[in-house]
Design a protein around this motif. Structure first.
Motif, PDB file in Angstrom:
ATOM      1  N   TRP A  69       0.217   8.183   0.241  1.00 39.67           N
ATOM      2  CA  TRP A  69       0.127   9.296  -0.862  1.00 39.67           C
ATOM      3  C   TRP A  69       0.117  10.795   0.130  1.00 39.67           C
ATOM      4  O   TRP A  69      -1.191  10.804   0.726  1.00 39.67           O
ATOM      5  CB  TRP A  69      -0.629   9.471  -1.964  1.00 39.67           C
TER       6      TRP A  69
ATOM      7  N   ASP B  39      -3.801   6.011   1.643  1.00 36.95           N
ATOM      8  CA  ASP B  39      -3.032   4.820   1.235  1.00 36.95           C
ATOM      9  C   ASP B  39      -3.759   3.995  -0.222  1.00 36.95           C
ATOM     10  O   ASP B  39      -4.924   4.163  -0.026  1.00 36.95           O
ATOM     11  CB  ASP B  39      -2.842   3.949   2.330  1.00 36.95           C
ATOM     12  N   GLN B  40      -2.863   3.536  -1.096  1.00 32.17           N
ATOM     13  CA  GLN B  40      -3.407   2.909  -2.039  1.00 32.17           C
ATOM     14  C   GLN B  40      -2.977   1.654  -2.333  1.00 32.17           C
ATOM     15  O   GLN B  40      -1.659   1.380  -2.342  1.00 32.17           O
ATOM     16  CB  GLN B  40      -3.096   3.984  -3.170  1.00 32.17           C
TER      17      GLN B  40
ATOM     18  N   GLU C 119      -5.955   2.753 -10.413  1.00 31.16           N
ATOM     19  CA  GLU C 119      -5.901   1.791  -9.264  1.00 31.16           C
ATOM     20  C   GLU C 119      -7.484   2.108  -8.497  1.00 31.16           C
ATOM     21  O   GLU C 119      -7.753   3.354  -8.437  1.00 31.16           O
ATOM     22  CB  GLU C 119      -4.756   2.013  -8.098  1.00 31.16           C
TER      23      GLU C 119
ATOM     24  N   ALA D 108      -9.805   2.026  -5.342  1.00 29.26           N
ATOM     25  CA  ALA D 108      -9.661   2.039  -3.594  1.00 29.26           C
ATOM     26  C   ALA D 108     -10.538   0.621  -3.202  1.00 29.26           C
ATOM     27  O   ALA D 108     -11.449   0.435  -3.814  1.00 29.26           O
ATOM     28  CB  ALA D 108     -10.440   3.250  -3.283  1.00 29.26           C
ATOM     29  N   THR D 109      -9.659   0.010  -2.345  1.00 31.32           N
ATOM     30  CA  THR D 109     -10.177  -0.953  -1.658  1.00 31.32           C
ATOM     31  C   THR D 109     -11.555  -0.661  -1.156  1.00 31.32           C
ATOM     32  O   THR D 109     -11.633   0.219  -0.236  1.00 31.32           O
ATOM     33  CB  THR D 109      -9.181  -1.624  -0.755  1.00 31.32           C
TER      34      THR D 109
ATOM     35  N   PRO E 113       0.157   8.932  -7.474  1.00 37.46           N
ATOM     36  CA  PRO E 113      -0.870   8.011  -7.521  1.00 37.46           C
ATOM     37  C   PRO E 113      -1.512   7.536  -8.965  1.00 37.46           C
ATOM     38  O   PRO E 113      -1.693   8.356  -9.906  1.00 37.46           O
ATOM     39  CB  PRO E 113      -1.990   8.427  -6.831  1.00 37.46           C
TER      40      PRO E 113
ATOM     41  N   ARG F  86       0.695  -1.078  -0.024  1.00 37.04           N
ATOM     42  CA  ARG F  86      -0.099   0.087   0.087  1.00 37.04           C
ATOM     43  C   ARG F  86       0.915   1.148  -0.120  1.00 37.04           C
ATOM     44  O   ARG F  86       1.713   1.242   0.794  1.00 37.04           O
ATOM     45  CB  ARG F  86      -1.020  -0.055   1.288  1.00 37.04           C
TER      46      ARG F  86
END
Length: 199
Positions: free
Chosen positions: A137, A146-147, A187, A189-190, A183, A134
Motif C-alpha cells: 500500500w 506491506d500488509q 488486519e 500488522a505482523t 487496506p 502481502r
C-alpha cells in the motif's frame, strides 16, 4: 564480539552490555540457513534520536559463526535490540531483519516481478511450496507499507512485485492491489522480530 554458538544463552550477551550501562536486549531468532549465527540489527524500537550512531560491522576473516564490531553511544538511554540467528524449525517463519525492497526475488531461476498472482502461485505450487500474500500500500507522504492478508483478499490478475522466503516451506508474494481497494483496518500488522514478545 565473536559468536561461536548461535544458540548460546542470550543473557550472557545482555549482561556484557549492562555492565557498561546500556539497555540492550538480545534475542535468538529463527532465520534462513544462510543467516544462522549472524548478528541481526541493531533495532531501536522507539527510534534513535541521540548523538552518534549505532551499528555493526562484520570482521573478516572469521573462523566462527559471526565476528564483528558493535558500536553505540556509551550514554544512549534508549533500548536497543540485537538478534542472533538460529536455525528455523521446518515450517517456522523466518524473522525478517530487513524491510521489503521492491523487486525482491526468492524463487531461484524464476522472476516473479510483473507476473500475475495466478501465474506465480502456479509456479510456487509446482515447486511444492505454500504461498503467503502481502499487499503493498502506498503512503500519502510517500513510501509504502506491506500488509499480510489471507488468500481471499487477493485477485488472480493482480500483479506481483516481488517475493521473499517466509519459511522453509512458504514463499510470500508481495502484490500490488487492484484499483479501488484499500487496506483493511482489521488486519493486524505482523509483529517484528524486535518487538516485546516471548522469545
Amino acid at each position: 564480539m565473536t559468536i561461536t554458538d548461535p544458540t548460546a544463552d542470550r543473557r550472557r550477551f545482555e549482561e556484557a552490555f549492562r555492565a557498561v550501562g546500556l539497555n540492550v536486549t538480545v534475542k535468538v531468532i529463527p532465520v534462513a540457513p544462510a543467516e544462522v549465527g549472524n548478528l541481526i540489527g541493531p533495532a531501536v524500537p522507539e527510534g534513535f534520536d541521540w548523538h552518534g550512531s549505532i551499528g555493526t560491522q562484520a570482521v573478516t576473516p572469521c573462523a566462527s559463526a559471526f565476528c564483528g564490531k558493535v558500536w553505540m553511544p556509551s550514554d544512549f538511554p534508549g533500548r536497543v535490540v540485537f538478534g542472533v540467528g538460529r536455525p528455523a524449525e521446518p515450517g517456522e517463519a523466518y524473522a525478517d531483519p530487513l524491510l521489503y525492497a521492491p523487486g525482491d526475488e526468492s524463487l531461484e531461476g524464476y522472476e516473479v516481478h510483473g507476473k500475475t498472482v495466478e501465474a506465480v502461485r502456479s509456479e510456487v505450487h509446482r515447486r511444492g511450496l505454500k504461498v503467503g500474500y502481502r499487499l503493498l500500500w502506498d503512503l500519502p507522504e510517500g513510501g509504502f507499507f506491506d500488509q499480510p492478508v489471507s488468500a481471499d483478499r487477493v485477485e488472480d490478475d493482480w500483479i506481483v512485485n516481488g517475493s521473499r522466503d517466509h519459511s522453509s516451506d512458504t514463499v510470500d508474494l508481495y502484490v500490488i492491489p487492484g484499483s479501488g481497494t484499500a487496506p483493511d483496518p482489521r488486519e493486524v500488522a505482523t509483529p517484528k522480530w524486535y518487538d516485546d514478545q516471548p522469545g
